[in-house]
Motif scaffolding. Structure first.
Motif, mmCIF file in Angstrom:
data_model
loop_
_atom_site.group_PDB
_atom_site.id
_atom_site.type_symbol
_atom_site.label_atom_id
_atom_site.label_comp_id
_atom_site.label_asym_id
_atom_site.label_seq_id
_atom_site.Cartn_x
_atom_site.Cartn_y
_atom_site.Cartn_z
ATOM 1 N N CYS A 153 0.908 -1.401 0.047
ATOM 2 C CA CYS A 153 -0.049 0.022 0.000
ATOM 3 C C CYS A 153 0.906 1.432 -0.007
ATOM 4 N N TRP A 154 0.452 2.272 -0.419
ATOM 5 C CA TRP A 154 1.081 3.566 -0.588
ATOM 6 C C TRP A 154 0.216 4.837 -0.380
ATOM 7 N N GLU A 155 0.742 5.945 0.018
ATOM 8 C CA GLU A 155 -0.018 7.247 0.114
ATOM 9 C C GLU A 155 1.116 8.183 0.072
ATOM 10 N N PHE A 156 0.674 9.308 -0.758
ATOM 11 C CA PHE A 156 1.750 10.460 -0.810
ATOM 12 C C PHE A 156 0.926 11.718 -0.879
ATOM 13 N N ALA A 157 1.611 12.806 -0.675
ATOM 14 C CA ALA A 157 1.026 14.222 -1.111
ATOM 15 C C ALA A 157 2.320 14.977 -1.305
ATOM 16 N N THR A 158 2.200 16.310 -1.802
ATOM 17 C CA THR A 158 3.148 17.165 -2.053
ATOM 18 C C THR A 158 2.718 18.406 -1.800
ATOM 19 N N ASP A 159 3.722 19.447 -1.534
ATOM 20 C CA ASP A 159 3.455 20.876 -1.496
ATOM 21 C C ASP A 159 3.522 21.530 -2.540
ATOM 22 N N GLY A 160 2.233 22.202 -2.791
ATOM 23 C CA GLY A 160 2.336 23.388 -4.031
ATOM 24 C C GLY A 160 2.234 22.898 -5.404
ATOM 25 N N TYR A 161 2.902 21.748 -5.625
ATOM 26 C CA TYR A 161 2.939 21.313 -6.963
ATOM 27 C C TYR A 161 2.634 19.591 -7.219
ATOM 28 N N ASP A 162 2.266 19.263 -8.387
ATOM 29 C CA ASP A 162 2.068 18.022 -8.855
ATOM 30 C C ASP A 162 3.411 17.222 -8.894
ATOM 31 N N ILE A 163 3.057 15.955 -9.207
ATOM 32 C CA ILE A 163 4.437 15.195 -9.174
ATOM 33 C C ILE A 163 4.067 13.646 -9.940
ATOM 34 N N GLY A 164 5.015 13.418 -10.940
ATOM 35 C CA GLY A 164 4.671 12.117 -11.644
ATOM 36 C C GLY A 164 4.618 10.998 -10.733
ATOM 37 N N PHE A 165 3.759 9.926 -11.006
ATOM 38 C CA PHE A 165 3.892 8.680 -10.037
ATOM 39 C C PHE A 165 3.691 7.423 -11.016
ATOM 40 N N GLY A 166 4.310 6.248 -10.644
ATOM 41 C CA GLY A 166 3.863 5.066 -11.624
ATOM 42 C C GLY A 166 4.330 3.911 -10.634
ATOM 43 N N LEU A 256 11.833 21.681 -14.966
ATOM 44 C CA LEU A 256 13.218 22.349 -15.194
ATOM 45 C C LEU A 256 13.612 23.284 -13.965
ATOM 46 N N TRP A 257 12.631 23.589 -13.107
ATOM 47 C CA TRP A 257 12.907 24.908 -12.021
ATOM 48 C C TRP A 257 12.600 24.296 -10.812
ATOM 49 N N ARG A 258 11.648 23.748 -10.486
ATOM 50 C CA ARG A 258 10.996 23.381 -9.232
ATOM 51 C C ARG A 258 11.499 22.195 -8.816
ATOM 52 N N ASN A 259 11.835 22.044 -7.472
ATOM 53 C CA ASN A 259 12.008 21.086 -6.653
ATOM 54 C C ASN A 259 10.552 20.578 -5.991
ATOM 55 N N LYS A 260 10.343 19.343 -5.553
ATOM 56 C CA LYS A 260 9.161 18.899 -4.983
ATOM 57 C C LYS A 260 9.430 18.344 -3.658
ATOM 58 N N THR A 261 8.344 18.890 -2.786
ATOM 59 C CA THR A 261 8.642 18.418 -1.258
ATOM 60 C C THR A 261 7.484 17.108 -1.163
ATOM 61 N N LEU A 262 8.089 15.756 -1.062
ATOM 62 C CA LEU A 262 7.076 14.957 -1.104
ATOM 63 C C LEU A 262 6.979 14.181 0.246
ATOM 64 N N TYR A 263 5.548 13.855 0.647
ATOM 65 C CA TYR A 263 5.422 13.309 1.840
ATOM 66 C C TYR A 263 4.896 11.892 1.452
ATOM 67 N N TYR A 264 5.454 10.824 1.982
ATOM 68 C CA TYR A 264 4.970 9.599 1.380
ATOM 69 C C TYR A 264 5.105 8.506 2.520
ATOM 70 N N ARG A 265 4.354 7.361 2.445
ATOM 71 C CA ARG A 265 4.433 6.333 3.084
ATOM 72 C C ARG A 265 4.079 4.942 2.564
ATOM 73 N N VAL A 266 4.960 3.765 2.757
ATOM 74 C CA VAL A 266 4.644 2.653 2.130
ATOM 75 C C VAL A 266 4.630 1.537 3.017
ATOM 76 N N TYR A 267 3.580 0.650 2.907
ATOM 77 C CA TYR A 267 3.376 -0.333 4.143
ATOM 78 C C TYR A 267 2.579 -1.479 3.388
ATOM 79 N N TYR A 268 2.782 -2.522 4.230
ATOM 80 C CA TYR A 268 2.289 -3.854 3.692
ATOM 81 C C TYR A 268 1.095 -4.371 4.578
ATOM 82 N N SER A 269 0.091 -4.911 3.705
ATOM 83 C CA SER A 269 -0.984 -5.359 4.538
ATOM 84 C C SER A 269 -1.195 -7.129 4.117
ATOM 85 N N ALA A 270 -1.826 -7.554 5.291
ATOM 86 C CA ALA A 270 -2.028 -8.862 5.148
ATOM 87 C C ALA A 270 -3.552 -9.217 4.335
#
Length: 270
Positions: A153-166, A256-270
């Motif tokens: 399982c995963w959950e994530f969020a960022t500050d101010g701007y989007d981010i690519g995810f796959g 090209l210009w913006r760094n992204k602050t990422l909040y994320y967590r990854v965990y297992y589920s039975a």
């Protein structure tokens, strides 16, 4: 005396006769002496034998041409392209580009939540859950499967701007149970010596869904798309398809210009 006179008179008459006076004899014996007759015979042989020899040579040449095949066909020669076709067949049988098909992967379950503040506040308290993905970089989290769980399982969020995810799955045998993070400048830098997985999408194009797969054992679960993680929490899960390692990609290579602050967590589920 009379006999002598008659004999001398006969001799004188015979001597006065020429070869033309014996027409029958002259026509049958055209050569004047035995030597000339032998020469003529030798010359006739020199004329006849070359003709016979020529015929013999012609026959021998014909036989020489027909000797390889008794049925009258000319001896067959190997086709010019036969060796090439054989080598091409051998090459086709061992093409390095060919690879076995990977098992099918079920799609991931995804959801969104508006609890941005709650998630960020919680993750700030956890170690290594808040990171910066710099411009032009891709952060990949490697999550191996474990015997005690059934899904990731995963959950994530960022500050101010989007981010690519796959999300991708590596079918290679697991050698470590530790969750690791890898940073690369672009998708082309990861396994650059391997061929990209099939697909017309340009690698790194998070607008169209990037196929950043460069490992022959890597299957796609969720292509890289830009996610509005600055507006809502992006979450999801995936049931283990077998033993392997998940690759969760956070892609900021398009920025090209913006760094992204990422909040994320990854965990297992039975």
């Amino acid at each position: 005396m009379e006999k002598l006179e008659a004999t001398s008179e006969l001799q004188s008459r015979l001597s006065s006769l020429s070869v033309s006076s014996f027409s029958g004899i002259a026509s049958k014996n055209c050569n004047s002496n035995p030597l000339d007759r032998l020469q003529s015979t030798d010359l006739s042989r020199t004329v006849i034998y070359p003709d016979n020899q020529t015929k013999m040579d012609d026959n021998s040449n014909t036989k020489g041409l027909q000797q390889p095949t008794e049925d009258g066909e000319a001896p067959s020669e190997p086709a010019a392209g036969s060796d090439t076709q054989e080598s091409n067949t051998n090459e086709k049988s061992s093409l390095p580009g060919e690879r076995k098909a990977l098992p099918p992967l079920a799609p991931a379950s995804t959801w969104t939540s508006l609890s941005l503040k709650e998630l960020k506040a919680k993750l700030r308290q956890e170690k290594d859950s808040v990171v910066t993905v710099y411009r032009g970089d891709i952060m990949t989290v490697h999550v191996p499967t474990v015997p005690d769980a059934k899904r990731v399982c995963w959950e994530f969020a960022t500050d101010g701007y989007d981010i690519g995810f796959g999300v991708y799955f590596d079918w290679s045998p697991v050698t470590s149970r530790a969750i690791t993070v890898h940073i690369s400048e672009s998708s082309d830098d990861e396994d650059e010596d391997d061929e990209l997985e099939a697909g017309p999408v340009v690698p790194g194009d998070v607008e169209k869904g990037s196929k950043t797969v460069a490992n022959s054992n890597l299957g796609e679960i969720l292509p890289v798309y830009r996610q509005d993680s600055h507006l809502a929490v992006q979450g999801g899960s995936h049931d283990f398809p077998g033993e392997g390692t998940y690759h969760l990609k956070f892609d900021n290579s398009y920025s090209l210009w913006r760094n992204k602050t990422l909040y994320y967590r990854v965990y297992y589920s039975a």
